[in-house]
Enzyme design. Structure first.
Site, short mmCIF file in Angstrom:
data_model
loop_
_atom_site.label_atom_id
_atom_site.label_comp_id
_atom_site.label_asym_id
_atom_site.label_seq_id
_atom_site.Cartn_x
_atom_site.Cartn_y
_atom_site.Cartn_z
N GLY A 383 0.29 16.02 -15.52
CA GLY A 383 -0.58 16.20 -14.36
C GLY A 383 0.04 15.59 -13.11
N SER A 384 -0.81 15.04 -12.27
CA SER A 384 -0.34 14.58 -10.96
C SER A 384 0.57 13.36 -11.00
CB SER A 384 -1.54 14.30 -10.05
OG SER A 384 -2.19 15.51 -9.72
N THR A 385 0.68 12.69 -12.15
CA THR A 385 1.66 11.61 -12.22
C THR A 385 3.07 12.16 -12.02
OG1 THR A 385 1.92 11.80 -14.63
CG2 THR A 385 0.22 10.29 -13.83
N PHE A 386 3.28 13.45 -12.33
CA PHE A 386 4.59 14.06 -12.14
C PHE A 386 4.93 14.21 -10.65
CE2 PHE A 386 7.72 17.53 -12.08
CZ PHE A 386 8.61 17.08 -13.06
N LYS A 387 3.94 14.05 -9.78
CA LYS A 387 4.21 14.15 -8.34
C LYS A 387 5.15 13.04 -7.87
CE LYS A 387 -0.10 16.57 -7.37
NZ LYS A 387 -1.51 16.45 -6.97
#
Length: 619
Positions: A383-387
């Site tokens: 999810g957004s941790t990959f941002k």
């Protein structure tokens, strides 16, 4: 020279040459070599009938003596090497080397002889008990002793033992006393969270129906006192005391350290002939993965006993002490990780690593009743941790934290609609705002100009698609190359085909703090894994952006922890709308990076961030 004379001379020369070769081998050309080799082959195959046929006047106890030899020593297999064969008229003598593999002890090597006699043109073995062993006589019996040395310790990062020997209670079932399997499985599930399928498997195992006690689970005395009133009245459930290796507290790093117990049939096949039924071995975790190192090897003796009772030790196995295994775990941080997860009812994991070295400082998986070590082997969309990765790629391309990053409510890519969480629309904001508030549409738009190749290079700088071995099986992170614009958009926000373990995402947070990704490791000897540097000039910007998540963005639930920086994640999974989500938080504080996952937990900022705050406040 005539042709006839030349031919005779060549034949004589060849005869002399063959004789010379046979003499060099120690095997006369007309000796009982074939018979000796055939006898040893039959012995290696345990074909006693064939051996007996090759013996001149075998004793009536021939089969019995071989069986006593094999059974008394628990010989698994034997192999032989024929040596010299010397003939003296109608008799011959063959030396051979035997290697007998004794179950639970290893290889016993000895040298002996096969005497031969020639009768009616054929060579026969003139057998005596000395064929089995040079010291053996008629009526002798063979036995063995076997002792394991004390198992070596699992040590923490400071070299102190992580376990100690203490009392546990084994809760099990007597199949002959069970009135209702449903009552048994239900009671064990309610009181101890034991999977009913596990109980059924144990009761259905070969030999279980005839056993008086089938062990199911070991518990500490304090837990036993709590569950005994509910379990004792159930017909078929019984209890036994024993000593075992215990961690500092119940559940302490249980998936990682593993447990020790009686070897199973499955493990016995994997561990090989050095082990035998009844041995105490590592059943899971590091105890299992490093079994040979921790256990060492057993010591033992091969004993020859005369009919008079006189015993003679004819061989000794020198046991080897196990070697302690030094882990990277810090007990205080491990207890902090477990305390942070206390009260979480859904499957969860928390991993902490040293940002500079990659050493795993704490690792916890929940629930304890499930064998899955989801912190290491669970693979989830980040999810957004990959941002964090996508942002590093943008920064590497020269984008500044204050550069424009529009955040519309939705964005369409080749007909596929991407939206923000709860349809949020932030309008004309900067990269800092898009990162802090985790705007999906902003990152989808930015990634279109970034491209899949640049994003893949950034992913590899953070260890995605890099193989490493932390000490226990772990699959790391994978970033499949986007096949089209839709996959690129999904990958940029940690969806699509991108997957990672909690351990790997902790290493991503560590790389953001230190500026260099290092493969995480649980065992000090494995500290030389792969590593990669982040792009120049990106580290400071990542610090600023991840701190903004906590102070002004989606991670405000952790804002009370000074110097904490991180990134939330709400990762969709499944196929049936509305899609459920995993709750993530990755972050760092004071040189320690970590990842929190709550499986199916919902919103990262609301569910995982408070857990992260509880843990980070202890750093």
């Amino acid at each position: 020279m005539s042709w006839r004379v030349w031919r005779v001379g060549v034949a004589a020369a060849l005869s002399l040459l063959l004789s010379a070769c046979a003499s060099v081998r120690g095997r006369p050309a007309d000796g009982p070599v074939d018979e000796a080799e055939a006898y040893l082959r039959a012995w290696a195959a345990n074909d006693v009938a064939a051996m007996k046929r090759a013996v001149a006047g075998p004793p009536a106890s021939f089969e019995e003596q071989h069986q006593r030899f094999r059974d008394g020593l628990r010989i698994v297999s034997s192999r032989f090497e024929l040596g010299r064969v010397e003939r003296d008229g109608e008799q011959a003598r063959a030396t051979f080397r035997a290697v007998h593999v004794l179950r639970g002890l290893g290889e016993w090597e000895l040298e002996s002889t096969l005497p031969f006699v020639r009768r009616e043109g054929r060579w026969f073995v003139r057998w005596t008990p000395a064929v089995l062993h040079p010291e053996a006589r008629e009526g002798d019996r063979y036995s063995r002793t076997r002792t394991w040395l004390e198992r070596a310790e699992l040590l923490d990062a400071y070299g102190e033992p992580l376990t100690h020997v203490g009392e546990v209670i084994t809760i099990g079932v007597d199949p002959t006393r069970v009135r209702s399997r449903a009552d048994v499985t239900s009671a064990l599930q309610v009181q101890l969270e034991v999977d009913p399928a596990r109980v059924e498997k144990a009761l259905n195992a070969t030999g279980a129906t005839a056993a008086n006690f089938v062990p199911i689970i070991d518990v500490r005395p304090e837990r036993y006192q709590l569950v005994r009133p509910a379990l004792a009245p159930v017909p078929g459930i019984f209890f036994r005391k024993k000593t075992a290796r215990l961690s500092p507290s119940e559940g302490f790093a249980s998936h990682t350290l593993g447990r020790v117990g009686e070897v199973t049939a499955e493990l016995l096949a994997q561990l090989g002939p050095l082990y035998q039924p009844g041995d105490i071995v590592g059943l899971s975790g590091l105890e299992r993965a490093f079994e040979p190192q921790l256990a060492g090897t057993p010591s033992g003796e091969v004993v020859l006993t005369r009919p008079s009772g006189e015993a003679q030790v004819v061989f000794r196995f020198e046991g080897k002490q196990g070697t302690p295994l030094t882990t990277t775990l810090r007990p205080a941080l491990q207890m902090a990780a477990e305390a942070a997860l206390e009260g979480v009812t859904q499957p969860a994991a928390l991993v902490a690593v040293d940002s500079e070295s990659g050493a795993v400082l704490a690792i916890a998986s929940r629930p304890l009743s499930q064998p899955l070590h989801r912190a290491l082997t669970g693979r989830y969309p980040p999810g957004s941790t990959f941002k964090v990765v996508t942002t590093e790629a943008l920064l590497a391309r020269g984008m500044g934290v204050d550069a424009p990053a529009p955040c519309p409510p939705t964005v369409a890519v080749k007909g596929k609609s991407f939206r923000n969480f709860e349809d949020e629309a932030l309008g004309a904001i900067t990269l800092r705002g898009a990162f802090a508030h985790s705007c999906n549409t902003a990152f989808v738009l930015l990634s279109a100009n970034l491209g899949g190749e640049a994003l893949g290079e950034a992913a590899r700088r953070f260890g995605f698609d890099v193989e490493y071995h932390p000490g226990l099986p772990s699959s790391g992170g994978t970033f499949p190359a986007p096949r089209n614009a839709v996959e690129l958009a999904a990958s940029s926000i940690g969806q699509g085909r991108v997957l990672a373990t909690p351990l790997h995402l902790a290493s991503v947070a560590a790389a953001a703090e230190s500026g260099r990704w290092r493969a995480p490791y649980l065992v000090t000897d494995l500290d030389d894994g792969p590593s990669a540097s982040l792009a120049d000039g990106t580290r400071g910007a990542l610090h600023l952006l991840m701190r903004a998540v906590v102070t002004e963005g989606t991670g405000r639930a952790a804002a009370g922890v000074p110097e904490l920086a991180g990134k939330t994640g709400t990762a969709e999974f499944g196929t049936v709308p509305p899609l459920p989500t995993h709750a993530w938080f990755i972050g760092f504080r004071n040189g320690i990076a970590f990842a929190v996952l709550v499986e199916g937990g919902g919103v990262g900022g609301r569910v995982a961030a408070p857990i992260a705050a509880r843990f980070a406040s202890a750093l």
